[in-house]
Every structure is written in C-alpha cells, then in structure tokens.
Design a protein around this motif. Structure first.
Motif, mmCIF file in Angstrom:
data_model
loop_
_atom_site.group_PDB
_atom_site.id
_atom_site.type_symbol
_atom_site.label_atom_id
_atom_site.label_comp_id
_atom_site.label_asym_id
_atom_site.label_seq_id
_atom_site.Cartn_x
_atom_site.Cartn_y
_atom_site.Cartn_z
ATOM 1 N N LEU A 100 52.812 72.107 21.973
ATOM 2 C CA LEU A 100 51.564 72.353 22.680
ATOM 3 C C LEU A 100 50.946 71.022 23.112
ATOM 4 N N THR A 101 50.095 71.072 24.098
ATOM 5 C CA THR A 101 49.315 69.895 24.492
ATOM 6 C C THR A 101 48.082 69.825 23.597
ATOM 7 N N VAL A 102 47.873 68.679 22.963
ATOM 8 C CA VAL A 102 46.680 68.463 22.143
ATOM 9 C C VAL A 102 45.944 67.259 22.708
ATOM 10 N N THR A 103 44.680 67.454 23.069
ATOM 11 C CA THR A 103 43.889 66.353 23.609
ATOM 12 C C THR A 103 42.623 66.170 22.789
ATOM 13 N N LEU A 104 42.179 64.926 22.703
ATOM 14 C CA LEU A 104 40.964 64.582 21.977
ATOM 15 C C LEU A 104 40.112 63.698 22.871
ATOM 16 N N THR A 116 52.990 65.752 27.796
ATOM 17 C CA THR A 116 53.548 67.051 28.152
ATOM 18 C C THR A 116 53.492 67.206 29.671
ATOM 19 N N ASP A 117 54.039 68.308 30.181
ATOM 20 C CA ASP A 117 53.972 68.555 31.626
ATOM 21 C C ASP A 117 52.524 68.597 32.097
ATOM 22 N N ASN A 154 52.479 76.520 29.022
ATOM 23 C CA ASN A 154 53.627 77.363 29.361
ATOM 24 C C ASN A 154 53.464 78.807 28.896
ATOM 25 N N LYS A 155 52.322 79.084 28.258
ATOM 26 C CA LYS A 155 51.986 80.440 27.798
ATOM 27 C C LYS A 155 53.118 81.068 26.986
ATOM 28 N N SER A 179 40.246 80.141 28.390
ATOM 29 C CA SER A 179 41.375 80.901 28.927
ATOM 30 C C SER A 179 42.196 81.423 27.761
ATOM 31 N N ASP A 180 43.162 82.281 28.060
ATOM 32 C CA ASP A 180 44.038 82.819 27.028
ATOM 33 C C ASP A 180 45.087 81.819 26.575
ATOM 34 N N ALA A 181 45.122 80.654 27.210
ATOM 35 C CA ALA A 181 46.140 79.651 26.888
ATOM 36 C C ALA A 181 45.573 78.441 26.160
#
Length: 264
Positions: A100-104, A116-117, A154-155, A179-181
């Motif tokens: 997963l993409t994790v951002t801070l 990630t993409d 990428n859900k 969002s759901d993602a």
C-alpha cells in the motif's frame, strides 16, 4: 443574517477525477469577493497539493487543509496541530510491506515511505512527495505529523483491514476516509469542522454566517456546524441526509448553484 464566508471541499466537490475547474468557478469566487463574501477551501489535501487549486481560483483568504489540522494563507501556517504515530507504527510498516502507499505529512510536506505507482505519478506532475521519509532512519519518538494516509490505489481490498484496524485508535486520532481506497488519520479533536471554526475565529465570522459544501463523509461535521450545509448532487447519501440544501448540480456546478441560491 447573510452568508459572509463560503467554505468548500475540493476533491469530489469542486473537482472530479479529471481535476479540471470550470472557468465559471473563478468568476464566482471573484463575485463573492466583490460582494464582501470570503471564499475558502476546507480540504484533506496537504498544503502543496491544495495550492494549485487555491491559486487557479484566485483565493486570497486563509484555507483549511489536512482535514482541519492546519490553516494556511499563501506560504504561511496560521494554525497547525500535530501528533505522534508511535501507536500505529507497526501498521505503517505492515501496510508498506503489503504494497500500500503510506504517506505522512509534516512541516517538510507530504512524504511517502516508498515510491509506489501513486507516488511516482504525483512526483511526475511535480506537486507532491518531493522528499521521502525513511522508515528505519526516522526518530519516531520525536517525529510529529499533521496527517497520515494509507492508500490502496490498485483497489486490492487490503485497505479494508486497515480501515477496520484504525477504528480502534479513535481515542488517539481523528480517523476518516475520502474514498473506498483510503483511510486517513489526523490529530485527535481536529476535523474539517474544527478547522472551519478556527478559521471563523480568525476572520471574525460567526458559524451562522458560513456556507459549507461537501460530497463525502469527511465533510459531514463541517456541513453540520455551518449555518448552511450543502451537499453537491454527487455526494453520498449520508451527506445528503445531513445537508440543509442538496444541489441539483454535481461538483463545482452544485457549489455555484448553492452560492447563487444563498449568497446573491
């Protein structure tokens, strides 16, 4: 008592996934200003991601960012709230291993654990993730953040586990989603409503004099505390049920419709 401040969410409210702003919207912002009505955004976006929209619309008033954690005007922070991620650090590491993409987000901007993409795309358009964050090299005991985001671009469905797990930390953080993602965390006690209240105090405007527009659950508190709460037509059912006014138009067209209905 008339409307003196219009506050609106950005994603899903002012813009759709194309991120294109109707040219009429900037004219509406200008018309508000000419009639003594302030115009601001209240968004989950970070400062660097909100700035292009703010500039394109010619907004000069302070704006609420990071789901209420900060208030910014031009390049200055007028208010900022932050938190430690130590209690959820193992989930951050696990989400990274899960792909997963994790951002801070901190005073250096929005930073990602890995490329990630999702991260590479936003780096390519030049407005996010200019500096990475080192999962192993950061002093997590001292580090403070304004926002954390887990994103499953990428859900794959993996995000649902993290959405459930983060619910267990509501005593420590404000937990929300747009969002759901994705799932986002902010400082406890901060949300778009508290950010708008703080903004109202800075501008000397009462909550009854504010119109707030949104489309998703993270806008719920904001439209409830405003004098007029607006749901654009593409909003989810929860927001429509809480709104004082449900626009016939979607996205920016719904916002402009509400402004014409209540402000002029």
């Amino acid at each position: 008592m008339g409307i003196k401040l219009v506050v609106t969410d950005i994603d899903g409210t002012l813009i759709d996934s194309s991120e294109k702003i109707p040219p009429q919207l900037a004219a509406t912002v200008k018309k508000c200003r000419e009639n003594g009505i302030r115009f601001a955004v209240s968004t989950g976006r970070t400062k660097e991601l909100a700035e292009p929209i703010i500039k394109e619309l010619g907004i000069t008033d302070p704006c609420v960012i990071a789901n209420g954690a900060c208030i910014v005007q031009e390049n200055q922070y007028l208010a900022a709230h932050d938190f430690s991620v130590l209690p959820i650090l193992r989930y951050i590491g696990q989400a990274d291993r899960d792909g997963l993409t994790v951002t801070l987000t901190d005073e250096k901007g929005e930073r990602a654990i890995r490329e990630t993409d999702y991260v590479r795309y936003h780096q390519s358009i030049g407005n996010r993730f200019k500096e990475p964050i080192d999962l192993d090299g950061t002093d997590w005991y001292k580090a403070r953040f304004q926002k954390v985001m887990f994103m499953d671009e990428n859900k794959t469905g993996k995000i649902h586990n993290y959405q459930k797990e983060m619910e267990n930390f509501k005593e420590l953080y404000w937990v929300t989603t747009y969002s759901d993602a994705a799932v986002e965390l902010g400082p406890k006690g901060c949300n778009k409503a508290t950010g708008v209240k703080e903004l109202a105090g800075l501008l000397g405007v009462s909550m009854d004099e504010i119109m707030a527009c949104g489309d998703f659950s993270n806008d719920l508190e904001m439209i409830r505390v405003a004098g007029v709460g607006v749901a654009v037509n593409n909003a989810n059912d929860e927001l429509k049920e809480a709104a004082d006014y449900v626009a016939k138009g979607s996205f920016a067209y719904g916002v402009m419709e509400a402004i014409e209905t209540y402000c002029f």
